[in-house]
Write a protein that holds these residues in place. Sequence first.
Motif, PDB file in Angstrom:
ATOM      1  N   TYR A  75     -14.577   5.974   0.803  1.00  0.00           N
ATOM      2  CA  TYR A  75     -14.050   5.037  -0.189  1.00  0.00           C
ATOM      3  C   TYR A  75     -15.118   4.732  -1.223  1.00  0.00           C
ATOM      4  O   TYR A  75     -16.275   4.516  -0.873  1.00  0.00           O
ATOM      5  N   GLN A  76     -14.720   4.710  -2.509  1.00  0.00           N
ATOM      6  CA  GLN A  76     -15.576   4.264  -3.606  1.00  0.00           C
ATOM      7  C   GLN A  76     -14.751   3.251  -4.387  1.00  0.00           C
ATOM      8  O   GLN A  76     -13.859   3.613  -5.144  1.00  0.00           O
ATOM      9  N   VAL A  77     -15.036   1.988  -4.165  1.00  0.00           N
ATOM     10  CA  VAL A  77     -14.213   0.901  -4.645  1.00  0.00           C
ATOM     11  C   VAL A  77     -15.012   0.035  -5.610  1.00  0.00           C
ATOM     12  O   VAL A  77     -16.170  -0.290  -5.327  1.00  0.00           O
ATOM     13  N   THR A  78     -14.391  -0.334  -6.744  1.00  0.00           N
ATOM     14  CA  THR A  78     -15.107  -1.176  -7.708  1.00  0.00           C
ATOM     15  C   THR A  78     -14.320  -2.425  -8.106  1.00  0.00           C
ATOM     16  O   THR A  78     -14.689  -3.100  -9.050  1.00  0.00           O
ATOM     17  N   SER A  79     -13.237  -2.734  -7.387  1.00  0.00           N
ATOM     18  CA  SER A  79     -12.495  -3.961  -7.679  1.00  0.00           C
ATOM     19  C   SER A  79     -11.917  -4.527  -6.382  1.00  0.00           C
ATOM     20  O   SER A  79     -11.776  -3.808  -5.385  1.00  0.00           O
ATOM     21  N   VAL A  80     -11.564  -5.794  -6.406  1.00  0.00           N
ATOM     22  CA  VAL A  80     -10.984  -6.443  -5.234  1.00  0.00           C
ATOM     23  C   VAL A  80      -9.646  -5.799  -4.878  1.00  0.00           C
ATOM     24  O   VAL A  80      -9.349  -5.582  -3.704  1.00  0.00           O
ATOM     25  N   GLU A  81      -8.853  -5.449  -5.878  1.00  0.00           N
ATOM     26  CA  GLU A  81      -7.558  -4.803  -5.601  1.00  0.00           C
ATOM     27  C   GLU A  81      -7.745  -3.457  -4.914  1.00  0.00           C
ATOM     28  O   GLU A  81      -7.034  -3.136  -3.961  1.00  0.00           O
ATOM     29  N   GLU A  82      -8.685  -2.654  -5.395  1.00  0.00           N
ATOM     30  CA  GLU A  82      -8.979  -1.379  -4.746  1.00  0.00           C
ATOM     31  C   GLU A  82      -9.492  -1.605  -3.328  1.00  0.00           C
ATOM     32  O   GLU A  82      -9.167  -0.850  -2.411  1.00  0.00           O
ATOM     33  N   ALA A  83     -10.292  -2.646  -3.145  1.00  0.00           N
ATOM     34  CA  ALA A  83     -10.833  -2.957  -1.816  1.00  0.00           C
ATOM     35  C   ALA A  83      -9.709  -3.295  -0.848  1.00  0.00           C
ATOM     36  O   ALA A  83      -9.724  -2.844   0.303  1.00  0.00           O
ATOM     37  N   LYS A  84      -8.741  -4.069  -1.290  1.00  0.00           N
ATOM     38  CA  LYS A  84      -7.611  -4.416  -0.421  1.00  0.00           C
ATOM     39  C   LYS A  84      -6.889  -3.153   0.035  1.00  0.00           C
ATOM     40  O   LYS A  84      -6.546  -3.018   1.212  1.00  0.00           O
ATOM     41  N   GLY A  85      -6.657  -2.220  -0.868  1.00  0.00           N
ATOM     42  CA  GLY A  85      -5.987  -0.977  -0.524  1.00  0.00           C
ATOM     43  C   GLY A  85      -6.806  -0.129   0.439  1.00  0.00           C
ATOM     44  O   GLY A  85      -6.280   0.415   1.417  1.00  0.00           O
ATOM     45  N   ALA A  86      -8.093  -0.012   0.186  1.00  0.00           N
ATOM     46  CA  ALA A  86      -8.964   0.784   1.053  1.00  0.00           C
ATOM     47  C   ALA A  86      -9.050   0.177   2.447  1.00  0.00           C
ATOM     48  O   ALA A  86      -8.970   0.891   3.457  1.00  0.00           O
ATOM     49  N   LEU A  87      -9.182  -1.141   2.523  1.00  0.00           N
ATOM     50  CA  LEU A  87      -9.284  -1.794   3.829  1.00  0.00           C
ATOM     51  C   LEU A  87      -7.962  -1.733   4.592  1.00  0.00           C
ATOM     52  O   LEU A  87      -7.958  -1.660   5.825  1.00  0.00           O
ATOM     53  N   GLU A  88      -6.863  -1.721   3.869  1.00  0.00           N
ATOM     54  CA  GLU A  88      -5.556  -1.543   4.507  1.00  0.00           C
ATOM     55  C   GLU A  88      -5.474  -0.156   5.150  1.00  0.00           C
ATOM     56  O   GLU A  88      -5.006   0.000   6.276  1.00  0.00           O
ATOM     57  N   GLN A  89      -5.949   0.869   4.448  1.00  0.00           N
ATOM     58  CA  GLN A  89      -5.989   2.220   5.012  1.00  0.00           C
ATOM     59  C   GLN A  89      -6.935   2.296   6.209  1.00  0.00           C
ATOM     60  O   GLN A  89      -6.632   2.948   7.212  1.00  0.00           O
ATOM     61  N   LEU A  90      -8.062   1.637   6.116  1.00  0.00           N
ATOM     62  CA  LEU A  90      -9.062   1.658   7.174  1.00  0.00           C
ATOM     63  C   LEU A  90      -8.607   0.885   8.413  1.00  0.00           C
ATOM     64  O   LEU A  90      -9.088   1.138   9.512  1.00  0.00           O
ATOM     65  N   GLN A  91      -7.643  -0.001   8.255  1.00  0.00           N
ATOM     66  CA  GLN A  91      -7.197  -0.853   9.360  1.00  0.00           C
ATOM     67  C   GLN A  91      -6.722  -0.041  10.571  1.00  0.00           C
ATOM     68  O   GLN A  91      -7.008  -0.406  11.710  1.00  0.00           O
ATOM     69  N   LEU A  92      -6.019   1.056  10.350  1.00  0.00           N
ATOM     70  CA  LEU A  92      -5.556   1.886  11.470  1.00  0.00           C
ATOM     71  C   LEU A  92      -6.733   2.442  12.267  1.00  0.00           C
ATOM     72  O   LEU A  92      -6.729   2.407  13.504  1.00  0.00           O
ATOM     73  N   ALA A  93      -7.719   2.962  11.567  1.00  0.00           N
ATOM     74  CA  ALA A  93      -8.905   3.481  12.248  1.00  0.00           C
ATOM     75  C   ALA A  93      -9.649   2.357  12.961  1.00  0.00           C
ATOM     76  O   ALA A  93     -10.140   2.532  14.087  1.00  0.00           O
TER      77      ALA A  93
END
Length: 162
Positions: A75-93
């Motif tokens: 993940y390469q995230v530069t905004s809070v909105e992008e972070a929410k999406g990335a962390l949602e994807q990471l939640q399963l792992a």
Amino acid sequence: MSQNEPTLPVTSPDDLPKTGHLLLIGQTHMISQILLALWKHRRTIEIGVFDFTSDHHLATTSEELDDDTITCIEYQVTSVEEAKGALEQLQLAFDYRKKTTSASGTWVLLIEGFGKTHIDLFKDYLKDGKQARIYVIASMPQGVPSGSLRDAFDTVIGESEN
């Protein structure tokens, strides 16, 4: 290395259980150095880069590294909105890794520009991440973090002596 440069607290995945979740205060250059050191271990580590600063130095550094055939920067995230999406994807792992102690590898979430507004985004990882071998390394500008923010981390570097 010059005598004025501090020793990096994390240079390999083996260092992470010792430092636990790490907060760097006023040490913004150090998080990029940690990224470079961890990238050398890209066969055994996955990295999420969350850069909430205006200059996006950490994100730029990670983009330059991402040119390799063995990609470890997920993940390469530069905004809070992008972070929410990335962390949602990471939640399963994350959920899987909490239940499955035999899951291989280590995850590191590198966060530059961390502050009070980001604590809710990463609270689950700060609470249960070590159990899943997911570690948070964050840097914030100079200043003393509030008690709850500081207490979420196992190791704090750069904290004032007062």
